[in-house]
Each structure stands twice: as structure tokens, then as C-alpha cells.
Design a protein around this motif. Sequence first.
Motif, mmCIF file in Angstrom:
data_model
loop_
_atom_site.group_PDB
_atom_site.id
_atom_site.type_symbol
_atom_site.label_atom_id
_atom_site.label_comp_id
_atom_site.label_asym_id
_atom_site.label_seq_id
_atom_site.Cartn_x
_atom_site.Cartn_y
_atom_site.Cartn_z
ATOM 1 N N GLY A 105 29.197 27.201 -12.560
ATOM 2 C CA GLY A 105 30.128 26.249 -13.152
ATOM 3 C C GLY A 105 31.264 26.900 -13.922
ATOM 4 O O GLY A 105 31.209 28.081 -14.292
ATOM 5 N N PRO A 106 32.306 26.131 -14.204
ATOM 6 C CA PRO A 106 33.529 26.675 -14.810
ATOM 7 C C PRO A 106 33.374 27.148 -16.251
ATOM 8 O O PRO A 106 34.242 27.875 -16.750
ATOM 9 N N VAL A 152 36.448 30.589 -13.697
ATOM 10 C CA VAL A 152 36.980 29.912 -12.516
ATOM 11 C C VAL A 152 36.177 28.653 -12.213
ATOM 12 O O VAL A 152 34.954 28.617 -12.361
ATOM 13 N N ASP A 153 36.882 27.625 -11.806
ATOM 14 C CA ASP A 153 36.276 26.344 -11.430
ATOM 15 C C ASP A 153 36.241 26.257 -9.900
ATOM 16 O O ASP A 153 37.215 25.852 -9.264
ATOM 17 N N LEU A 154 35.105 26.667 -9.315
ATOM 18 C CA LEU A 154 34.962 26.607 -7.861
ATOM 19 C C LEU A 154 35.086 25.185 -7.338
ATOM 20 O O LEU A 154 35.639 24.947 -6.253
ATOM 21 N N GLY A 193 29.704 18.039 -7.555
ATOM 22 C CA GLY A 193 30.369 18.908 -8.524
ATOM 23 C C GLY A 193 29.855 18.620 -9.920
ATOM 24 O O GLY A 193 29.170 17.629 -10.169
ATOM 25 N N GLY A 194 30.169 19.495 -10.857
ATOM 26 C CA GLY A 194 29.801 19.250 -12.244
ATOM 27 C C GLY A 194 28.511 19.915 -12.687
ATOM 28 O O GLY A 194 28.208 19.922 -13.877
ATOM 29 N N LEU A 195 27.727 20.481 -11.766
ATOM 30 C CA LEU A 195 26.510 21.193 -12.148
ATOM 31 C C LEU A 195 26.815 22.677 -12.301
ATOM 32 O O LEU A 195 27.852 23.158 -11.854
ATOM 33 N N CYS A 196 25.885 23.405 -12.927
ATOM 34 C CA CYS A 196 26.077 24.845 -13.095
ATOM 35 C C CYS A 196 24.757 25.568 -12.884
ATOM 36 O O CYS A 196 23.817 25.400 -13.671
ATOM 37 N N THR A 197 24.688 26.369 -11.842
ATOM 38 C CA THR A 197 23.466 27.116 -11.565
ATOM 39 C C THR A 197 23.181 28.170 -12.638
ATOM 40 O O THR A 197 22.012 28.436 -12.948
ATOM 41 N N ILE A 198 24.222 28.743 -13.223
ATOM 42 C CA ILE A 198 24.026 29.776 -14.243
ATOM 43 C C ILE A 198 23.401 29.185 -15.501
ATOM 44 O O ILE A 198 22.539 29.793 -16.139
ATOM 45 N N ALA A 199 23.798 27.974 -15.854
ATOM 46 C CA ALA A 199 23.401 27.373 -17.133
ATOM 47 C C ALA A 199 22.038 26.701 -17.105
ATOM 48 O O ALA A 199 21.519 26.346 -18.165
#
Length: 251
Positions: A160-161, A195-197, A218-224
Amino acid sequence: MPAPWLEAHWPLPASVRAFTTLRHGLGVSQPPFDDLNLGLRAGDEPTAVLRNRALLREAARLPSEPCWLRQVHGVDVARFGRTEEDEAEADASVTSTAGTVLAILTADCMPVLFCAEDCSEVGAAHAGWRGLVGGVLENTVAAMRTPPQRLHAWLGPAAGPQHYEIGEEVYDAFVSRDWSAGSAFVSTRPHHWRVDLYALARRRLEAVGIDAGRIHGGGLCTIAEPDRFFSHRRDQRGGRMASLIWIEPGK
């Protein structure tokens, strides 16, 4: 118990199924691949991965073994019917054959799933930054027999961004081709940006003719979210999630 996958949310009938698997809730892989690692090239025991794939097929009632790809961060698109060889070297696939399950593996890169509004055709693309720059989304849309105006797209879980920081190589790769893509980058320190993929993918999908209202997710983040998603950027060594889409046979 909740299903070990995240369903795609888009205004399509049940004749098409689409989802991204989650890290837990199914599977036999041991740390750091726990539990539902579906990638054979991530370093996990192959027997565990094959068992995980079998468990997923049973739990999700897949109509066939997924068409796994040898993903190379490229832009090639494979078209599958019923009998093509598994693991074609490509980063996207399309089919109009009911019961053929398309599959994309990710762990920070973005899975993008496509469906014709009449559910006659589906597609799946592996879109990390290299694929986005190279045109994997444009190539996938071009490979489909459905006009872009009649397609829906779903952006699955990706870095995510707020957490995905990149260097000058990535920034230049996008902005040198399209200066207005700079709006998807936020400077964090000299020569580094977040960056916002998702924003980059939306821009490219709209540019090829898919209406903004037909681009979902969109709107999810695998890192977080380590409890839900694998992340190569966060963990360096770990598993892969699968994004699957297919047309249900007989519907």
C-alpha cells in the motif's frame, strides 16, 4: 470459521468467482511460510505447497486445477482453454472457457482480475511495478475478446501507498513515460518515494477504456497486515498468496 480467502467485491453475478487467498485459515506450511503458501518457488517444501493447493481446491470447490504461471515480472499473456500445458511463462492469463481457473501468485505485487460484464470471459494479471511500467494491464485487456468498455476490474491486495517505498529507478520508469504519473508518488527522503500502485493501475486501466466506476478494490496493504497477508518487502522470506478467477460451469 471464516473462509481463508478474500472475495472480490464487484457487481457481478455468482456465475463468476474471484478471490485472493489469505495467509492463515488453511494449509500445512511451516514458518516462515505459515500456513497457506501456494508458491512453489518461494523456498517452501514442495510437498507442503502441493498439499496446500489440494486443500484450497477442495475448500473452494474449484472446478479444475488452477492454471499456474511461471511469472517473470513481464508482460506476456497466456490464453487458456481446457488442455493447455500448465505453468506457461507469462504474467497474465485470459480464458472464455467455463471451469478453467486462472491463478496469479503475489506477495506485495498487485493481482488484477478482469471479468466481462456478461461473464463470458475472465482475466488475471500479475502487476508489480515492472509489469505496470511494461504494460501488463494493457496487454491483458488487449488479449481479451471483450471490449474494454464492457469489462470490470478488481485490484487485489498489494503493497500500500503508506508503506511501499521505492527509489529513483522506479520513479523515473513511470514519470519518464507519463509525467502526470508523478501524482502517485510522495517524496520521503532524497531519491526515495512512497508509491501508490493502486493509483497507477487505475490510471492505466482508465486509459485503455475501462470506466472508473468499473474498477473495484484497492485500499489494502500487504505490508501492514502480517496476520492476513504474505509480504516479501516486509519479511524477505515467506509464502505467496493466490488470486483466482473462473467462470462456473453450467451457470
